[in-house]
Enzyme design. Structure first.
Site, PDB file in Angstrom:
ATOM      1  N   CYS A 268      -7.004 -28.575  10.762  1.00  0.00           N
ATOM      2  CA  CYS A 268      -8.180 -29.460  10.836  1.00  0.00           C
ATOM      3  C   CYS A 268      -7.795 -30.920  10.617  1.00  0.00           C
ATOM      4  O   CYS A 268      -8.451 -31.813  11.138  1.00  0.00           O
ATOM      5  CB  CYS A 268      -9.235 -29.018   9.828  1.00  0.00           C
TER       6      CYS A 268
ATOM      7  N   HIS B   4      -5.781 -22.173   9.817  1.00  0.00           N
ATOM      8  CA  HIS B   4      -7.141 -22.496   9.382  1.00  0.00           C
ATOM      9  C   HIS B   4      -7.824 -21.305   8.704  1.00  0.00           C
ATOM     10  O   HIS B   4      -8.397 -21.450   7.621  1.00  0.00           O
ATOM     11  CB  HIS B   4      -7.997 -22.974  10.556  1.00  0.00           C
TER      12      HIS B   4
ATOM     13  N   CYS C  93     -12.669 -29.915   6.429  1.00  0.00           N
ATOM     14  CA  CYS C  93     -11.685 -28.919   5.992  1.00  0.00           C
ATOM     15  C   CYS C  93     -10.333 -29.599   5.784  1.00  0.00           C
ATOM     16  O   CYS C  93      -9.920 -30.457   6.558  1.00  0.00           O
ATOM     17  CB  CYS C  93     -11.559 -27.809   7.028  1.00  0.00           C
TER      18      CYS C  93
ATOM     19  N   ASP D 201       0.854  -1.180   0.000  1.00  0.00           N
ATOM     20  CA  ASP D 201       0.000   0.000   0.000  1.00  0.00           C
ATOM     21  C   ASP D 201       0.896   1.239   0.000  1.00  0.00           C
ATOM     22  O   ASP D 201       2.119   1.140   0.013  1.00  0.00           O
ATOM     23  CB  ASP D 201      -0.982  -0.044   1.173  1.00  0.00           C
TER      24      ASP D 201
ATOM     25  N   CYS E 252      -7.317 -28.148   5.794  1.00  0.00           N
ATOM     26  CA  CYS E 252      -6.141 -27.416   6.290  1.00  0.00           C
ATOM     27  C   CYS E 252      -5.353 -28.279   7.271  1.00  0.00           C
ATOM     28  O   CYS E 252      -5.878 -29.236   7.843  1.00  0.00           O
ATOM     29  CB  CYS E 252      -6.542 -26.095   6.931  1.00  0.00           C
TER      30      CYS E 252
ATOM     31  N   ASP F 159      -7.826  -7.374   0.163  1.00  0.00           N
ATOM     32  CA  ASP F 159      -6.888  -7.645   1.266  1.00  0.00           C
ATOM     33  C   ASP F 159      -7.605  -7.324   2.556  1.00  0.00           C
ATOM     34  O   ASP F 159      -8.486  -6.457   2.589  1.00  0.00           O
ATOM     35  CB  ASP F 159      -5.633  -6.769   1.177  1.00  0.00           C
TER      36      ASP F 159
END
Lengths: 374, 374
Positions: B311, B337, B306, B93, B308, B268
């Site tokens: 998980c 996660h 899930c 930014d 991930c 974002d």
């Protein structure tokens, strides 16, 4: 002394030894350093990374876990390994040491210690029998007897009283251990402070009772290194050669070297993890404080040549930046390095013992700046 | 408007689009969600894990990095990618937004913003030219023009003043960008608060100047979601169809869905990472607060099904325990996660657009409890 043996002595070099300790969750190569996963987590680390660093076994603190989330809770959830996701061997302490150092309003009697939890002030009783029960509920691979540890310097009379109490608690611990379903190992703990005669009495008493392994406790509690080493020398030769020996709560890399040269097989200490979070990083060339301004522009890794993930990917300048910004990633990457350093040291020492050049290895270790990492 | 195009539009479904944005550090699949690596680190995360979660690109905050360790320092160390170890694309930014929200004693003039650092109180000047210079020093793949963002609700006159100033700064930013060595992209930022006419003026003015991409700024700053969506509807159609569109600082999963349905490509937000550290975990079935006592004995993962790492390996009971104990590992596993959740959402949305069932996907998403994760 009808206690099965899970330890195999593989090689010796002087008094130094290598071996293999077999647990239900895998084998432990000794000499071994146990990183400390206090409350069911290795501070700043991922279990994956603990394994990647080369650790075969970790330590869990009974005191912390019995207070939160509770031993029965962990048992309901399948034990420490299932609960935490660390699938390897785990040793648990008895909880006694943390009761002495962390809790409030503790009262030691023959029967038990009564204390208030440092978390919520709840009144809790910990006896040798309850300690064994808690360690079984946790699903520990190696349980420790409950003992009373005296900070040094202390009066010989106080040291003796605590040593004798610990010996009686050792007997009760063993009985409690045998009366419950089997599966794990139980270690006795030699006490006796800095008094050789008391160390002898304690060691002989424990061997009489008979344990799977023997710890040397009550050291690294305020005494000079020379005293600690002298006490190891007084104790180790009295312990059965075919059983593992564990120096509790130690320590600096040079302490490990010295203790191994006196026949110790196992160690645990928060030093690599705690130091990492405080920006103290171990290297072959001495301790590096990553907070130091000198590292601002330094694109070198913490320790050139180190194979850890942190050294292979990150610069001192970046690690210093992370520390200055209090980024969690900094604590993590520093811990990855320090744990790797300790595990690499143990692996190198094991190789040196196996190949018979341990003394030369130790000499070279000391030749580095500042007498080696401290 | 002689600005090269690095964006390829791949498919559309209604106003929703998929595309590919090519940067010197790799390609970005759009719609894309950029996790925010504020100070050269993704809070609570490892860069490896950011990549594993499926992120193609991350955001770095110019304000934080210019103050610490400093833009020139990072340039000396080889730029953001070499410094941090994140090897993929990075968007920075302009620094303007954080100057407004974090620094003290700021003074906005036509020429620049003068402010005091929130870290050490040092007086710093940030002009559109200096912002571009800093972003070049950082080695950003996508630089943002400096703008002035007004918090809502605000007077139309204030909104207009800031919008016009931002437009003049856009021109200066582009000139500064073109006068320096090339290599990155520069995005203009549409301002105009909640006033449709000002949004139109701003968008047309920026398109006139010509940028590699266009951001919609000044939203998610206090207005209701309906106002935000209305402003996107006023703005997006005025932006070139063949350029990427970026909604800054947004947001909740439902915000992403709604904005994508109105033609936005990039987002974002600190929400997935910050929420994770505060125990708020996103799931298909709504937000789960892992701090809740209900999870004490729950051996399920955060979100059944899930994929991930968290998980696949850890239970709610363990994650709750880590949170209660303030273990770093808890912040890390929660963040793994949440970032995965956001990246999976974007991947599912891209698939839905490519295959022409985006509307049905969105409908199903809303069908879950509480109108979907929020």
């Amino acid at each position: 002394m009808n206690v099965p043996n899970h330890f195999e002595l593989l090689a010796t070099d002087g008094a130094a030894r290598t071996g293999r300790l077999t647990t239900p969750h895998g084998a432990v190569r000794t000499p071994a350093f146990l990183p400390v996963g206090t409350a069911g987590a290795m501070k700043g680390m991922h279990w994956r990374a603990v394994r990647d660093a080369g650790a075969d076994i970790v330590l869990g603190n009974t005191y912390h876990l019995m207070l939160r989330p509770g031993a029965e809770r962990i048992a309901d959830l399948g034990g420490l390994q299932a609960f935490t996701g660390w699938r390897g061997p785990m040793l648990t302490d008895s909880g006694g040491f943390q009761v002495m150092s962390l809790s409030e309003l503790r009262k030691v009697s023959e029967r038990a210690v009564i204390f208030r939890s440092h978390i919520d002030g709840a009144k809790v009783e910990l006896s040798p029998e309850r300690s064994i029960e808690v360690q079984r509920l946790l699903g520990s691979d190696i349980a420790m007897q409950m003992d009373e540890c005296v900070r040094l310097p202390a009066e010989p009379a106080d040291i003796e009283r605590a040593m004798q109490l610990s010996l009686r608690w050792a007997e009760r611990s063993k009985r409690a251990f045998e009366n419950a379903a089997s599966g794990t190992m139980l270690f006795g703990i030699v006490q006796g402070g800095d008094v050789p005669d008391l160390r002898h009495l304690s060691a002989r008493g424990l061997v009489e009772i008979g344990f799977h392994g023997y710890a040397i406790g009550g050291l690294a509690v305020g005494e000079p290194q020379a005293v600690m080493l002298a006490m190891i020398e007084e104790t180790a030769p009295l312990l059965p050669r075919d059983r593992p020996r564990y120096l509790m709560g130690v320590g600096r890399p040079i302490d490990l070297l010295e203790a191994i040269s006196r026949g110790v097989d196992l160690f645990d200490c928060v030093m690599p993890t705690r130091h990492a979070r405080n920006a103290h990083l171990f290297t072959r060339f001495g301790v590096l404080n990553i907070r130091n301004a000198i590292h601002q522009k330094d694109t070198n890794p913490i320790e050139p040549g180190c194979g850890c993930y942190t050294c292979r990917h990150f610069s001192r300048s970046y690690l210093r930046h992370l520390d200055k910004c209090n980024e969690i990633l900094g604590a993590h990457l520093n811990t990855v390095h320090n744990l790797y350093f300790y595990q690499r040291l143990m692996a190198e020492i094991r190789d040196a013992i196996d190949a018979g050049y341990f003394e030369a290895y130790a000499k070279e270790f000391y030749a580095f700046k500042d007498g080696g990492p401290a």
